[in-house]
Design a protein around this motif. Structure first.
Motif, PDB file in Angstrom:
ATOM      1  N   ALA A  14     -10.115  -2.379  -0.573  1.00  0.00           N
ATOM      2  CA  ALA A  14      -9.641  -1.645  -1.530  1.00  0.00           C
ATOM      3  C   ALA A  14      -9.531   0.000  -0.970  1.00  0.00           C
ATOM      4  O   ALA A  14      -8.709   0.841  -1.130  1.00  0.00           O
ATOM      5  CB  ALA A  14     -10.503  -1.700  -2.648  1.00  0.00           C
ATOM      6  N   PHE A  15     -10.753   0.304  -0.260  1.00  0.00           N
ATOM      7  CA  PHE A  15     -10.641   1.521   0.529  1.00  0.00           C
ATOM      8  C   PHE A  15      -9.641   1.609   1.424  1.00  0.00           C
ATOM      9  O   PHE A  15      -9.089   2.570   1.563  1.00  0.00           O
ATOM     10  CB  PHE A  15     -12.033   1.728   1.213  1.00  0.00           C
ATOM     11  N   ARG A  16      -9.585   0.814   2.181  1.00  0.00           N
ATOM     12  CA  ARG A  16      -8.265   0.801   3.229  1.00  0.00           C
ATOM     13  C   ARG A  16      -7.065   1.041   2.560  1.00  0.00           C
ATOM     14  O   ARG A  16      -6.157   1.906   2.970  1.00  0.00           O
ATOM     15  CB  ARG A  16      -8.278  -0.565   3.959  1.00  0.00           C
ATOM     16  N   ARG A  17      -6.847   0.293   1.536  1.00  0.00           N
ATOM     17  CA  ARG A  17      -5.638   0.501   0.700  1.00  0.00           C
ATOM     18  C   ARG A  17      -5.434   1.621   0.114  1.00  0.00           C
ATOM     19  O   ARG A  17      -4.475   2.437   0.187  1.00  0.00           O
ATOM     20  CB  ARG A  17      -5.656  -0.383  -0.610  1.00  0.00           C
ATOM     21  N   ALA A  18      -6.566   2.310  -0.205  1.00  0.00           N
ATOM     22  CA  ALA A  18      -6.516   3.853  -0.752  1.00  0.00           C
ATOM     23  C   ALA A  18      -6.133   4.666   0.092  1.00  0.00           C
ATOM     24  O   ALA A  18      -5.341   5.588  -0.133  1.00  0.00           O
ATOM     25  CB  ALA A  18      -8.020   4.067  -1.421  1.00  0.00           C
ATOM     26  N   GLU A  19      -6.703   4.674   1.317  1.00  0.00           N
ATOM     27  CA  GLU A  19      -6.377   5.686   2.407  1.00  0.00           C
ATOM     28  C   GLU A  19      -4.711   5.472   2.820  1.00  0.00           C
ATOM     29  O   GLU A  19      -4.315   6.392   3.005  1.00  0.00           O
ATOM     30  CB  GLU A  19      -7.199   5.054   3.703  1.00  0.00           C
ATOM     31  N   GLU A  20      -4.424   4.269   2.811  1.00  0.00           N
ATOM     32  CA  GLU A  20      -2.915   3.961   3.260  1.00  0.00           C
ATOM     33  C   GLU A  20      -1.809   4.573   2.261  1.00  0.00           C
ATOM     34  O   GLU A  20      -1.167   5.060   2.410  1.00  0.00           O
ATOM     35  CB  GLU A  20      -2.709   2.542   3.692  1.00  0.00           C
ATOM     36  N   LEU A  21      -2.437   4.346   0.995  1.00  0.00           N
ATOM     37  CA  LEU A  21      -1.476   4.785  -0.276  1.00  0.00           C
ATOM     38  C   LEU A  21      -1.430   6.310  -0.178  1.00  0.00           C
ATOM     39  O   LEU A  21      -0.607   7.070  -0.480  1.00  0.00           O
ATOM     40  CB  LEU A  21      -2.133   4.023  -1.630  1.00  0.00           C
ATOM     41  N   ALA A  22      -2.600   6.883   0.012  1.00  0.00           N
ATOM     42  CA  ALA A  22      -2.929   8.472  -0.016  1.00  0.00           C
ATOM     43  C   ALA A  22      -1.846   8.913   1.125  1.00  0.00           C
ATOM     44  O   ALA A  22      -1.201   9.881   1.121  1.00  0.00           O
ATOM     45  CB  ALA A  22      -4.167   8.799   0.361  1.00  0.00           C
ATOM     46  N   LEU A  23      -1.880   8.220   2.103  1.00  0.00           N
ATOM     47  CA  LEU A  23      -0.920   8.876   3.378  1.00  0.00           C
ATOM     48  C   LEU A  23       0.359   8.597   3.139  1.00  0.00           C
ATOM     49  O   LEU A  23       1.373   9.384   3.324  1.00  0.00           O
ATOM     50  CB  LEU A  23      -1.127   7.840   4.440  1.00  0.00           C
ATOM     51  N   ALA A  24       0.795   7.559   2.198  1.00  0.00           N
ATOM     52  CA  ALA A  24       2.113   7.250   1.926  1.00  0.00           C
ATOM     53  C   ALA A  24       2.689   8.287   0.959  1.00  0.00           C
ATOM     54  O   ALA A  24       3.808   8.862   0.851  1.00  0.00           O
ATOM     55  CB  ALA A  24       2.500   5.680   1.578  1.00  0.00           C
ATOM     56  N   MET A  25       1.728   8.445  -0.098  1.00  0.00           N
ATOM     57  CA  MET A  25       2.201   9.513  -0.911  1.00  0.00           C
ATOM     58  C   MET A  25       2.308  10.815  -0.329  1.00  0.00           C
ATOM     59  O   MET A  25       3.375  11.597  -0.782  1.00  0.00           O
ATOM     60  CB  MET A  25       1.038   9.608  -2.036  1.00  0.00           C
ATOM     61  N   ASN A  78       0.779  -1.242   0.016  1.00  0.00           N
ATOM     62  CA  ASN A  78       0.112   0.100   0.059  1.00  0.00           C
ATOM     63  C   ASN A  78       0.831   1.185   0.057  1.00  0.00           C
ATOM     64  O   ASN A  78       0.453   2.495   0.279  1.00  0.00           O
ATOM     65  CB  ASN A  78      -0.813  -0.117   1.161  1.00  0.00           C
ATOM     66  N   GLN A  79       2.217   1.238  -0.407  1.00  0.00           N
ATOM     67  CA  GLN A  79       2.921   2.438  -0.175  1.00  0.00           C
ATOM     68  C   GLN A  79       3.789   2.451  -1.591  1.00  0.00           C
ATOM     69  O   GLN A  79       4.443   3.321  -1.814  1.00  0.00           O
ATOM     70  CB  GLN A  79       3.651   2.533   0.919  1.00  0.00           C
ATOM     71  N   ILE A  80       3.605   1.483  -2.474  1.00  0.00           N
ATOM     72  CA  ILE A  80       4.351   1.646  -3.977  1.00  0.00           C
ATOM     73  C   ILE A  80       3.460   1.981  -4.965  1.00  0.00           C
ATOM     74  O   ILE A  80       2.039   1.601  -4.834  1.00  0.00           O
ATOM     75  CB  ILE A  80       4.948   0.034  -4.157  1.00  0.00           C
ATOM     76  N   ARG A 126      -1.297  -0.319 -11.350  1.00  0.00           N
ATOM     77  CA  ARG A 126      -0.455  -0.532 -10.254  1.00  0.00           C
ATOM     78  C   ARG A 126      -1.159  -1.434  -9.495  1.00  0.00           C
ATOM     79  O   ARG A 126      -0.569  -2.657  -8.966  1.00  0.00           O
ATOM     80  CB  ARG A 126       0.203   0.649  -9.570  1.00  0.00           C
ATOM     81  N   PHE A 127      -2.349  -1.314  -9.102  1.00  0.00           N
ATOM     82  CA  PHE A 127      -3.236  -2.184  -8.261  1.00  0.00           C
ATOM     83  C   PHE A 127      -4.079  -3.499  -8.678  1.00  0.00           C
ATOM     84  O   PHE A 127      -4.613  -4.066  -8.153  1.00  0.00           O
ATOM     85  CB  PHE A 127      -4.168  -1.303  -7.295  1.00  0.00           C
ATOM     86  N   ILE A 128      -4.081  -3.454 -10.027  1.00  0.00           N
ATOM     87  CA  ILE A 128      -4.901  -4.668 -10.623  1.00  0.00           C
ATOM     88  C   ILE A 128      -4.160  -5.938 -10.172  1.00  0.00           C
ATOM     89  O   ILE A 128      -5.128  -6.547  -9.632  1.00  0.00           O
ATOM     90  CB  ILE A 128      -4.896  -4.352 -12.064  1.00  0.00           C
ATOM     91  N   PRO A 129      -2.882  -5.988 -10.327  1.00  0.00           N
ATOM     92  CA  PRO A 129      -2.478  -7.458 -10.039  1.00  0.00           C
ATOM     93  C   PRO A 129      -2.365  -7.632  -8.303  1.00  0.00           C
ATOM     94  O   PRO A 129      -2.811  -8.710  -7.899  1.00  0.00           O
ATOM     95  CB  PRO A 129      -0.822  -7.474  -9.947  1.00  0.00           C
ATOM     96  N   THR A 130      -2.651  -6.576  -7.511  1.00  0.00           N
ATOM     97  CA  THR A 130      -2.667  -6.806  -5.870  1.00  0.00           C
ATOM     98  C   THR A 130      -3.914  -7.010  -5.705  1.00  0.00           C
ATOM     99  O   THR A 130      -4.214  -8.004  -4.838  1.00  0.00           O
ATOM    100  CB  THR A 130      -2.479  -5.266  -5.319  1.00  0.00           C
ATOM    101  N   LEU A 131      -5.110  -6.498  -6.350  1.00  0.00           N
ATOM    102  CA  LEU A 131      -6.462  -6.705  -5.947  1.00  0.00           C
ATOM    103  C   LEU A 131      -7.003  -8.202  -6.731  1.00  0.00           C
ATOM    104  O   LEU A 131      -7.729  -8.851  -6.001  1.00  0.00           O
ATOM    105  CB  LEU A 131      -7.567  -5.580  -6.641  1.00  0.00           C
ATOM    106  N   VAL A 132      -6.254  -8.527  -7.800  1.00  0.00           N
ATOM    107  CA  VAL A 132      -6.580  -9.765  -8.219  1.00  0.00           C
ATOM    108  C   VAL A 132      -6.227 -10.948  -7.187  1.00  0.00           C
ATOM    109  O   VAL A 132      -6.834 -11.795  -6.788  1.00  0.00           O
ATOM    110  CB  VAL A 132      -6.050  -9.971  -9.587  1.00  0.00           C
ATOM    111  N   GLU A 133      -4.978 -10.636  -6.651  1.00  0.00           N
ATOM    112  CA  GLU A 133      -4.427 -11.567  -5.695  1.00  0.00           C
ATOM    113  C   GLU A 133      -5.562 -11.652  -4.552  1.00  0.00           C
ATOM    114  O   GLU A 133      -5.679 -12.787  -3.979  1.00  0.00           O
ATOM    115  CB  GLU A 133      -3.086 -11.112  -5.254  1.00  0.00           C
ATOM    116  N   GLU A 134      -5.858 -10.571  -4.140  1.00  0.00           N
ATOM    117  CA  GLU A 134      -6.712 -10.419  -3.098  1.00  0.00           C
ATOM    118  C   GLU A 134      -7.968 -11.267  -3.233  1.00  0.00           C
ATOM    119  O   GLU A 134      -8.617 -11.848  -2.343  1.00  0.00           O
ATOM    120  CB  GLU A 134      -7.108  -8.860  -2.818  1.00  0.00           C
TER     121      GLU A 134
END
Lengths: 289, 271
Positions: B211-222, A95-97, B165-173
């Motif tokens: 997906a929403f949780r990921r979005a929140e964390e990604l926004a923070l990391a960005m 979630n950070q890449i 970037r997140f298509i493979p991650t969400l597919v895995e999920e």
């Protein structure tokens, strides 16, 4: 000299729906000088992640002040200057890449800072080499293992040339091998570039390797000392739901049983040495008798 | 099973066409589409077919890939063909009841099919030879002038990048959640269509939540990495037009000119 991170009497509560917040930090005061390797320990809900988020102005204190290298985090115009000096790595590497190519992800922060393209290239390569991931620069993140992804996240932060790296449980989702990789990289950075490292963790083995351990419980700082001085206080740590390293616990049990070994043992090597010494001593006593 | 999904249809390679600047490739694809719609006679059609086949050969993309990209639009293709076949008036060559086929109808339907085939082949070549990431970059830089009229170019490109970037991650999920629900006795493969659609709910809800949780964390990391929108942002990879880009432009322009010349000298098939 002023410490790099200066947290003064900070209180913080997360807002609740009923308008009343639950206070998660009570009057925290903590100073971290430049170049130190600090581990922050605490069980879930102790406020350790919350304090980390105060260091780079993701969260602002409700009471008290936080200064990063003299800059007040509450001032809007200090935001970018602070964040370019302090890198933050989170628990979940996925979630950070941001980008689909490793090297472009490492370049992300530098692109945001508007650095010249040639300079970005240089720093990206340097950061990838520092975490030993240069060969993977053209890979897609999903082709990498957890430990490798976390090293990419560290490289992305390193490329900014930060003075401090804050890591919020960076190894919690990794297997033992990935954990070792990440810890090795952190120590390397600390030794080579004298980067200040703040490692939030709940693994005792990782905290042992730090120069200083801060133990948090229920929004307060419980202990703040060298690992050796912290981990001998087995009873106090257990009272707040924390473990001590197995070696330290073994030493305590043996001492209670009357074996003559020091209490403050932290690593397996130390323990082996102490036990051998103790055995030789008893052997010697027997032959003399 | 889900892992086999490829994003786009990129065929990695090192041909000249692969190495063309993505901006140039997008522009050339548009020029080719315009060319196809200008063609009015046989010479022009031959030229456009030869042009696209030559491009496939240079790019070393197997020509059977064209067949693959045409499959999904086969119904549309058939429909247009039949429409042209039966509804164009002219010299009748076959008749059965109210249905009649004319010479002109046959000719038009064949030409229409060729035109659509060339259209699909030409645009697919763009995605075969350009990775989705490079394509996004190319689109961002081509649209940059639109930023002046407050069109959110950077934001769009960023969204596309993150989605890729997140298509493979969400597919895995999704696979993980499906396995977890199956382990709890969920049945997703049998029953009526409605039954199976209902069985998807326990998969979609956790997927959305995560997906929403990921979005929140990604926004923070960005944010932690100094992201503050497209303003003042630089890019590590710069795009420079090489001589090969100009040659490609020249060739395509020549083809376009040839089609226009053919139209003037050979007249139109459409009368």
């Amino acid at each position: 000299m002023r410490p790099l991170i200066d947290i003064e009497h900070v209180t913080f509560s997360y807002p609740q729906e009923n308008g009343q917040g639950i206070e998660v930090l009570h009057d925290i005061t903590l100073q971290i000088p430049a170049g130190e390797f600090v581990a922050v320990l605490g069980h879930n809900g102790s406020g350790k992640s919350t304090i980390a988020k105060h260091m780079n102005a993701i969260l602002l204190p409700m009471g008290g002040k936080v200064y990063f290298s003299g800059l007040d985090t509450a001032e809007e115009e200090n935001l970018l200057p602070i964040r370019r000096q302090i890198g933050m790595v989170f628990q979940n590497p996925d979630n950070q890449i941001v980008s689909t190519i490793v090297e472009e992800d490492v370049a992300f922060a530098l692109e945001n800072l508007g650095i010249a393209p040639e300079k970005i290239r240089e720093r990206v390569d340097e950061a990838l080499r520092a975490v030993d991931m240069y060969h993977y620069r053209l890979h897609a993140p999903h082709q990498l293992s957890g430990g490798q992804k976390q090293r990419i996240a560290i490289a992305g932060v390193l490329a900014m040339h930060p003075r401090c790296i804050v890591l919020d449980e960076p190894t919690a989702m990794l297997d033992p091998k990935g954990r070792q990789e990440v810890m090795r990289v952190l120590h390397e950075l600390h030794r080579q570039y004298h980067t200040t490292v703040v490692l939030i963790t709940h693994f005792m083995e990782e905290a042992v390797q730090a120069e200083r351990v801060v133990v948090m419980d229920d929004g307060k700082i419980l202990l703040d000392d060298t690992p050796r001085a912290v981990f001998v206080q087995i009873d106090r740590l257990k009272a707040v739901g924390l473990d001590v390293p197995q070696v330290t616990e073994l030493a305590a049990v043996l001492r209670a049983a009357g074996v003559n070994i020091p209490a403050a043992l932290l690593t397996e090597d130390e323990c082996v040495a102490a036990l051998t010494a103790a055995l030789e001593e008893t052997d010697g006593n027997h032959t003399h008798a | 099973m889900l892992k086999d999904i490829t994003i786009g249809q990129y065929f990695p390679g090192t041909s000249v066409i692969h190495r063309l600047d993505p901006r140039m490739k997008i522009v050339l694809t548009i020029v080719y589409v315009v060319l196809l719609f200008l063609v009015e006679n046989l010479a022009g059609f031959v030229l456009s077919v030869v042009f696209v086949l030559a491009a496939y050969l240079i790019a070393r993309i197997p020509v059977k890939m064209i067949a693959k990209s045409i499959k999904p639009i086969l119904p549309i293709l058939l429909f247009t063909m039949l429409l042209n076949l039966f509804f164009v008036r002219g010299t009748v060559i076959w008749q059965w009841g109210v249905l009649e086929i004319t010479r002109e109808g046959v000719r038009l339907s064949v030409l229409m099919v060729i035109r659509i085939l060339c259209l699909i082949a030409g645009t697919s070549l763009l995605t075969y030879t350009t990775s989705p990431m490079t394509l996004t970059d190319g689109i961002e830089r081509l649209l940059k002038p639109l930023g002046k009229v407050h069109f959110p170019v950077h934001e769009l490109a960023m969204m596309m990048t993150i989605a890729l970037r997140f298509i493979p991650t969400l597919v895995e999920e999704t696979e993980k959640i499906m396995a977890a629900q199956k382990a709890r006795g969920a049945d997703m493969e049998t029953g009526s269509l409605i039954h199976r659609a209902k069985a998807l709910v326990p998969i979609l809800i956790p997927l959305f939540l995560s997906a929403f949780r990921r979005a929140e964390e990604l926004a923070l990391a960005m944010e932690c990495r100094c992201y503050h929108g497209g303003k003042g942002r630089t890019r590590m990879k710069q795009m420079h037009l090489a001589p090969r880009d100009l040659w490609a432009l020249l060739l395509t322009a020549a083809a376009l000119a040839a089609v226009i010349v053919c139209n003037i000298f050979f007249g139109s098939l459409y009368g």
